[in-house]
Design an enzyme around this catalytic site. Structure first.
Site, PDB file in Angstrom:
ATOM      1  N   GLU A 131     -32.845   0.447 -38.588  1.00 31.28           N
ATOM      2  CA  GLU A 131     -32.663   1.145 -39.862  1.00 31.28           C
ATOM      3  C   GLU A 131     -32.445   2.637 -39.637  1.00 31.28           C
ATOM      4  O   GLU A 131     -31.615   3.257 -40.309  1.00 31.28           O
ATOM      5  CB  GLU A 131     -33.870   0.905 -40.771  1.00 31.28           C
ATOM      6  CG  GLU A 131     -33.873   1.688 -42.071  1.00 31.28           C
ATOM      7  CD  GLU A 131     -32.719   1.356 -43.004  1.00 31.28           C
ATOM      8  OE1 GLU A 131     -32.519   2.116 -43.978  1.00 31.28           O
ATOM      9  OE2 GLU A 131     -32.006   0.360 -42.770  1.00 31.28           O
ATOM     10  N   ASN A 172     -13.354  -4.797 -61.449  1.00 29.36           N
ATOM     11  CA  ASN A 172     -14.119  -4.838 -60.200  1.00 29.36           C
ATOM     12  C   ASN A 172     -13.957  -6.228 -59.605  1.00 29.36           C
ATOM     13  O   ASN A 172     -13.974  -7.222 -60.332  1.00 29.36           O
ATOM     14  CB  ASN A 172     -15.618  -4.609 -60.460  1.00 29.36           C
ATOM     15  CG  ASN A 172     -15.906  -3.218 -60.962  1.00 29.36           C
ATOM     16  OD1 ASN A 172     -15.062  -2.341 -60.913  1.00 29.36           O
ATOM     17  ND2 ASN A 172     -17.122  -3.024 -61.456  1.00 29.36           N
ATOM     18  N   GLY A 173     -13.859  -6.305 -58.280  1.00 31.94           N
ATOM     19  CA  GLY A 173     -13.741  -7.604 -57.637  1.00 31.94           C
ATOM     20  C   GLY A 173     -12.433  -7.735 -56.883  1.00 31.94           C
ATOM     21  O   GLY A 173     -11.690  -6.761 -56.697  1.00 31.94           O
ATOM     22  N   CYS A 184     -16.975  -1.047 -57.602  1.00 32.03           N
ATOM     23  CA  CYS A 184     -16.440  -0.004 -58.464  1.00 32.03           C
ATOM     24  C   CYS A 184     -17.287   0.109 -59.719  1.00 32.03           C
ATOM     25  O   CYS A 184     -18.163  -0.694 -59.982  1.00 32.03           O
ATOM     26  CB  CYS A 184     -14.999  -0.322 -58.833  1.00 32.03           C
ATOM     27  SG  CYS A 184     -13.945  -0.699 -57.419  1.00 32.03           S
ATOM     28  N   LYS A 192     -29.145   4.638 -40.932  1.00 37.35           N
ATOM     29  CA  LYS A 192     -29.188   5.806 -41.821  1.00 37.35           C
ATOM     30  C   LYS A 192     -28.366   6.947 -41.232  1.00 37.35           C
ATOM     31  O   LYS A 192     -27.626   7.625 -41.942  1.00 37.35           O
ATOM     32  CB  LYS A 192     -30.641   6.268 -42.028  1.00 37.35           C
ATOM     33  CG  LYS A 192     -31.394   5.461 -43.042  1.00 37.35           C
ATOM     34  CD  LYS A 192     -30.818   5.646 -44.457  1.00 37.35           C
ATOM     35  CE  LYS A 192     -31.099   4.441 -45.306  1.00 37.35           C
ATOM     36  NZ  LYS A 192     -30.294   3.249 -45.007  1.00 37.35           N
ATOM     37  N   LYS A 233     -22.514   1.922 -53.243  1.00 37.42           N
ATOM     38  CA  LYS A 233     -23.911   1.530 -53.362  1.00 37.42           C
ATOM     39  C   LYS A 233     -24.087   0.024 -53.463  1.00 37.42           C
ATOM     40  O   LYS A 233     -24.932  -0.549 -52.798  1.00 37.42           O
ATOM     41  CB  LYS A 233     -24.518   2.212 -54.589  1.00 37.42           C
ATOM     42  CG  LYS A 233     -26.000   1.925 -54.807  1.00 37.42           C
ATOM     43  CD  LYS A 233     -26.844   2.517 -53.704  1.00 37.42           C
ATOM     44  CE  LYS A 233     -28.322   2.345 -53.946  1.00 37.42           C
ATOM     45  NZ  LYS A 233     -29.123   2.779 -52.798  1.00 37.42           N
ATOM     46  N   TRP A 252     -13.580   2.013 -55.676  1.00 36.36           N
ATOM     47  CA  TRP A 252     -13.749   1.863 -54.232  1.00 36.36           C
ATOM     48  C   TRP A 252     -12.630   0.932 -53.790  1.00 36.36           C
ATOM     49  O   TRP A 252     -12.604  -0.230 -54.151  1.00 36.36           O
ATOM     50  CB  TRP A 252     -15.118   1.272 -53.908  1.00 36.36           C
ATOM     51  CG  TRP A 252     -15.450   1.248 -52.452  1.00 36.36           C
ATOM     52  CD1 TRP A 252     -16.034   2.238 -51.718  1.00 36.36           C
ATOM     53  CD2 TRP A 252     -15.246   0.157 -51.542  1.00 36.36           C
ATOM     54  NE1 TRP A 252     -16.202   1.846 -50.412  1.00 36.36           N
ATOM     55  CE2 TRP A 252     -15.724   0.566 -50.270  1.00 36.36           C
ATOM     56  CE3 TRP A 252     -14.705  -1.118 -51.666  1.00 36.36           C
ATOM     57  CZ2 TRP A 252     -15.670  -0.259 -49.141  1.00 36.36           C
ATOM     58  CZ3 TRP A 252     -14.650  -1.936 -50.540  1.00 36.36           C
ATOM     59  CH2 TRP A 252     -15.126  -1.503 -49.302  1.00 36.36           C
ATOM     60  N   GLU A 287     -24.642   6.094 -41.513  1.00 36.20           N
ATOM     61  CA  GLU A 287     -24.147   6.070 -42.889  1.00 36.20           C
ATOM     62  C   GLU A 287     -23.814   7.459 -43.419  1.00 36.20           C
ATOM     63  O   GLU A 287     -22.784   7.648 -44.066  1.00 36.20           O
ATOM     64  CB  GLU A 287     -25.202   5.450 -43.815  1.00 36.20           C
ATOM     65  CG  GLU A 287     -25.297   3.943 -43.742  1.00 36.20           C
ATOM     66  CD  GLU A 287     -26.351   3.418 -44.699  1.00 36.20           C
ATOM     67  OE1 GLU A 287     -26.054   2.458 -45.429  1.00 36.20           O
ATOM     68  OE2 GLU A 287     -27.469   3.964 -44.720  1.00 36.20           O
ATOM     69  N   ARG A 296     -20.944   4.018 -57.140  1.00 33.83           N
ATOM     70  CA  ARG A 296     -20.378   2.686 -56.932  1.00 33.83           C
ATOM     71  C   ARG A 296     -18.963   2.740 -56.366  1.00 33.83           C
ATOM     72  O   ARG A 296     -18.409   1.707 -55.983  1.00 33.83           O
ATOM     73  CB  ARG A 296     -20.364   1.908 -58.256  1.00 33.83           C
ATOM     74  CG  ARG A 296     -21.745   1.652 -58.825  1.00 33.83           C
ATOM     75  CD  ARG A 296     -21.642   0.885 -60.117  1.00 33.83           C
ATOM     76  NE  ARG A 296     -21.133  -0.460 -59.930  1.00 33.83           N
ATOM     77  CZ  ARG A 296     -21.891  -1.544 -59.760  1.00 33.83           C
ATOM     78  NH1 ARG A 296     -23.199  -1.425 -59.753  1.00 33.83           N
ATOM     79  NH2 ARG A 296     -21.351  -2.731 -59.595  1.00 33.83           N
ATOM     80  N   HIS A 333     -31.734  -3.454 -19.642  1.00 33.74           N
ATOM     81  CA  HIS A 333     -30.811  -4.584 -19.556  1.00 33.74           C
ATOM     82  C   HIS A 333     -29.402  -4.219 -20.036  1.00 33.74           C
ATOM     83  O   HIS A 333     -28.651  -5.086 -20.467  1.00 33.74           O
ATOM     84  CB  HIS A 333     -31.346  -5.768 -20.353  1.00 33.74           C
ATOM     85  CG  HIS A 333     -32.638  -6.298 -19.828  1.00 33.74           C
ATOM     86  ND1 HIS A 333     -32.731  -7.039 -18.668  1.00 33.74           N
ATOM     87  CD2 HIS A 333     -33.908  -6.162 -20.292  1.00 33.74           C
ATOM     88  CE1 HIS A 333     -33.987  -7.352 -18.434  1.00 33.74           C
ATOM     89  NE2 HIS A 333     -34.731  -6.836 -19.411  1.00 33.74           N
TER      90      HIS A 333
END
Length: 617
Positions: free
Chosen positions: A490, A100-101, A2, A494, A612, A74, A497, A27, A513
Site C-alpha cells: 500500500e 458513463n460506462g 466519469c 500511494k 476515484k 475520464w 499514485e 471521478r 531472492h
C-alpha cells in the site's frame, strides 16, 4: 468513472450543473461539458481539461435555461479532445446524451447507423449511443413526440447495446424532461421541492437535497421539475424508495486543508471512531455486527473465507488474511476481483465470500460478487457507500461510516477497512478459540486507535522533512514482513499514485531472492520494522541494504529495541497490540507519499490517468 449531473427545476441550471461537476471532478478530469435546453434547442459547451475550463464559458453565456445535463470525463473510447468530450449531440441535433460506462458493440452499431445516414464527429462509443436513441426516436410510429416517445426510444436502445452505461438524455421535443438509465454504472436521483436532479454520485446534489433514490440495473427514470417515475427496460413500473443521505456537504469541503488527501489523512481518528461506534459487546470482549447475516452456528460451519477487491481495497484484504488467520484461525484466500470472475476458482461449499469497495460501485468487484452468488455462495460486503450497488446486492455486510472520501488516493477508507476486518477477526475468533481476556485486549487496542493515530499525525512536520530529502529519487522499495507486507504494498501504491515515482512492495525476506539487485545509492528503501518476533530478521535485511549503499527509511515502534543508527531516517509509531500495528504503520506512509507529491508539484487529489471510482472493466 466519469461524473454525470442533470438538473430540472426553477433555478438557473448552469450554475447548479457546474457546481455539481466540481464536486464530481474526482471521478474524471480529462474534459467536461454542459448541455442546456434553450428556447427549444440544445446549447452544448465542452472543453478538455478541468471543470473550471468549461465553467468560465458557461458563466459568460449566462443562460436562463432551467434544464440541462453535464459531464466530467475520464477517457475510455477516443482521445482527450473537445470533440470527444461529453455531452454528445445526435446528428439531427434533437438529442443530447452524457454517458458513463463502455458500449462494447459500438462499432457494429456505428456501421449500422452510418448506413442509415447518421454522421459522426467523434471517436466515442457515447456518440453512437446518442445517435442510436435518436434513430429509435425517429422510427417509433407512436406515441406523439414528447417524453413518452423519448422513454421508449431509450428503452429500445438499451436493449440493443452491450456493455455498461449510466446515461442522462434530453430532447428538444420535451424541453421540461430528462430521461436516465443504468446498467453497471451508478446513477441516482436527488429529489427536491420544485426541482429534481440526476447524478452518478450523491455528492453532486447533497447541498440541495438530502433525499436520494438509487437506481438499480435495468431501470429507466423520467424526471421533470415536479415529479419522477421509474420503469424497467421491460416496461414494468417500479415503486421508488427514497433514502436520506447521512452526511452533510460540509464534510466534503476542504476547510483549512490544502488538499482533500491531507484532510482525509487527518480525519482518520474520527473515521475509525465512527467505524467502531456501537460495534463492541457490553462486556468489551468481542465485536458485533448487525449486518452480518450468518448466525453463530453458520459461522462455526465456515471452513474458509474468500476476499475479493481491487487496488487499495485488495491490500486491505491481504491485511485481513493475516489478522483473521491469526486471531480466528480460519483459512483466508484473497483474489483480485478482476481475475475472480474469469477464473474457475475451486471453492469449498462452506466458504463465505467478502467483497470490499470504498465506493460500493467498483465494477470488477461488483461482478465478482455476482459471480460468487451465481455459484451459490453467500457474499458479504464492506463498503463506505451507503445505498451503493454492492451494499444493495450483497447478502449482508458492514458500512464503514468513514464519511465522504474525495481524494483519488484512498487513505481513511483503507485504514477503516483494516479496522473492520480486524474486528471481524475478533468476532470470529471469539466464536472459536480466542479467550475472553485476549478478546478484551483486542477491544482495548481498537479503542485506543484514534489516540494513537493522533500521536503519529503529530509527527507530520518531521515526516515532511524526511519526505523532502527523498522527493527527487526515481525508484523506491517498500519492505515488510507478515502483516506489514500488504502495508508495504500500500505504501508503494500511494507513492506511485500521487507522485509518479516508481515504487515496489516486497516481503522483506524476499529481498535476497531477486529485488536486492535493484539496491544502489539511487534506490532508497522504506522498511516497516515494528517490534515483534521478526524485528531481528528485518534488521538483518536493513544491514544487507545499507551494505550495498542503499538508503533506508525505517518505520518502527517507539522504544529501545531499534538501533537509531541502523537507518538513515527513523519514524516512530507507538508500541501497540499487533492487531492495530498495520493501521499505525500506514499513517507515516500516507504522509510520506503526500509530502513527496507536494514537493514535486503533483496534483495530489487528481493524479494523472486515475479516477476515484472505477466503474468500467
Amino acid at each position: 468513472m466519469c461524473g454525470i449531473v442533470g438538473y430540472v427545476g426553477k433555478q438557473k441550471a448552469s450554475a447548479i450543473l457546474v457546481e455539481g461537476l466540481k464536486r464530481l471532478e474526482y471521478r474524471g478530469y480529462d474534459s467536461a461539458g454542459v448541455a442546456l435546453m434553450e428556447s427549444g434547442s440544445i446549447n452544448v459547451t465542452k472543453k478538455t481539461g478541468r471543470v473550471e475550463n468549461v465553467a468560465a464559458s458557461v458563466y459568460k453565456n449566462n443562460s436562463p435555461a432551467h434544464l440541462g445535463i453535464s459531464h466530467t470525463r475520464w477517457a475510455t473510447h477516443g482521445g482527450v479532445t473537445d470533440t470527444n468530450a461529453h455531452p454528445h449531440l445526435s446528428s439531427d441535433g434533437k438529442i443530447a446524451l452524457v454517458h458513463n460506462g463502455v458500449i462494447e458493440n459500438y462499432e457494429s452499431l456505428r456501421r449500422f447507423l452510418e448506413g442509415e445516414g447518421c454522421a459522426f464527429l467523434s471517436q466515442t462509443d457515447t456518440e453512437v449511443f446518442c445517435n442510436l436513441i435518436a434513430y429509435n426516436y425517429r422510427e417509433l410510429p407512436e406515441p406523439e413526440p414528447g417524453a413518452e416517445r423519448l422513454i421508449e426510444a431509450v428503452r429500445q436502445s438499451a436493449r440493443m447495446v452491450e456493455g455498461t452505461y449510466g446515461i442522462a438524455v434530453i430532447c428538444t421535443d420535451c424541453p421540461e424532461d430528462i430521461v436516465g438509465a443504468r446498467k453497471g454504472s451508478p446513477l441516482c436521483l436527488g429529489v427536491g421541492h420544485g426541482e429534481n436532479m440526476i447524478a452518478s454520485d450523491v455528492s453532486a446534489f447533497v447541498g440541495r437535497t438530502q433525499n436520494v433514490v438509487y437506481l438499480d440495473d435495468g431501470q429507466i427514470v423520467h424526471l421533470n421539475a415536479e415529479d419522477f417515475s421509474i420503469t424497467t427496460t421491460g416496461s414494468e413500473a417500479v415503486s421508488p424508495v427514497i433514502d436520506t443521505i447521512d452526511w452533510k456537504i460540509e464534510e466534503a469541503e476542504l476547510g483549512r486543508f490544502t488538499h482533500y488527501m491531507e484532510k482525509e489523512i487527518f480525519e482518520q481518528p474520527v473515521a475509525l471512531e465512527n467505524a467502531m461506534r456501537g460495534r463492541f459487546s457490553d462486556d468489551e470482549s468481542t465485536a458485533k455486527f448487525g449486518g452480518l447475516t450468518l448466525d453463530s452456528y453458520q459461522w462455526r460451519q465456515t471452513d474458509r473465507l474468500l476476499f475479493c477487491a481491487c487496488g487499495t481495497a485488495w491490500h486491505a484484504c491481504m491485511t485481513a488474511k493475516y489478522l483473521i488467520e491469526r486471531y480466528a484461525r480460519i483459512p483466508v484466500e484473497v483474489e483480485y476481483a478482476s481475475e475472480f470472475r474469469y477464473r474457475n476458482t475451486p471453492m469449498d461449499k462452506n466458504t463465505v465470500v467478502f467483497v470490499i469497495s470504498q465506493s460500493g460501485e467498483t465494477l470488477d468487484t461488483l461482478e465478482a460478487l455476482r459471480e460468487a452468488q451465481r455459484k451459490g455462495f453467500r457474499v458479504l460486503g464492506i463498503t463506505n457507500g451507503v445505498g451503493s450497488t454492492i451494499a444493495r446486492e450483497t447478502d449482508g455486510g458492514i458500512y464503514q461510516h468513514a464519511g465522504p472520501e474525495i481524494g483519488v488516493a484512498s487513505t481513511k477508507a483503507f485504514t477503516s477497512q483494516i479496522l473492520i476486518t480486524g474486528m471481524i477477526a475478533l468476532h470470529l475468533g471469539r466464536m472459536r478459540d480466542l479467550s475472553f481476556s485476549d478478546g478484551r485486549d483486542m477491544v482495548r487496542a481498537f479503542r485506543s486507535l484514534p489516540g494513537l493515530i493522533s500521536q503519529v499525525l503529530d509527527q507530520a512536520d518531521k515526516i515532511k522533512v524526511i519526505a523532502e530529502k527523498y522527493a527527487d529519487y526515481a525508484d523506491m522499495l517498500f519492505l515488510g514482513r507478515l502483516s506489514m507486507f500488504p502495508i508495504a504494498l500500500e505504501g508503494a501504491l500511494k507513492l506511485k499514485e500521487i507522485s509518479y515515482i516508481h515504487a515496489e512492495g516486497y516481503p522483506a525476506a524476499e529481498m535476497k531472492h531477486g529485488p536486492i539487485a535493484l539496491i544502489n545509492e539511487q534506490c532508497p528503501s522504506v522498511v516497516l520494522s515494528p517490534h515483534g518476533e521478526t524485528l531481528k530478521k528485518v534488521l538483518s535485511n536493513i544491514q544487507e541494504t545499507r551494505a550495498r549503499k542503499g538508503k533506508v527509511i525505517a518505520i518502527t515502534s517507539a522504544g529501545k529495541d531499534f538501533p537509531e543508527d541502523a537507518a538513515d531516517d527513523v519514524i516512530h509509531i507507538p508500541q501497540a497490540h499487533d492487531c492495530v500495528m498495520p493501521i499505525l504503520a500506514t499513517i507515516p506512509l500516507q504522509l510520506f507519499a503526500y509530502y513527496i507529491a507536494c514537493v514535486r508539484g503533483c496534483d495530489v487529489d487528481k493524479p494523472r490517468n486515475l479516477a476515484k471510482s472505477v466503474t468500467v472493466e
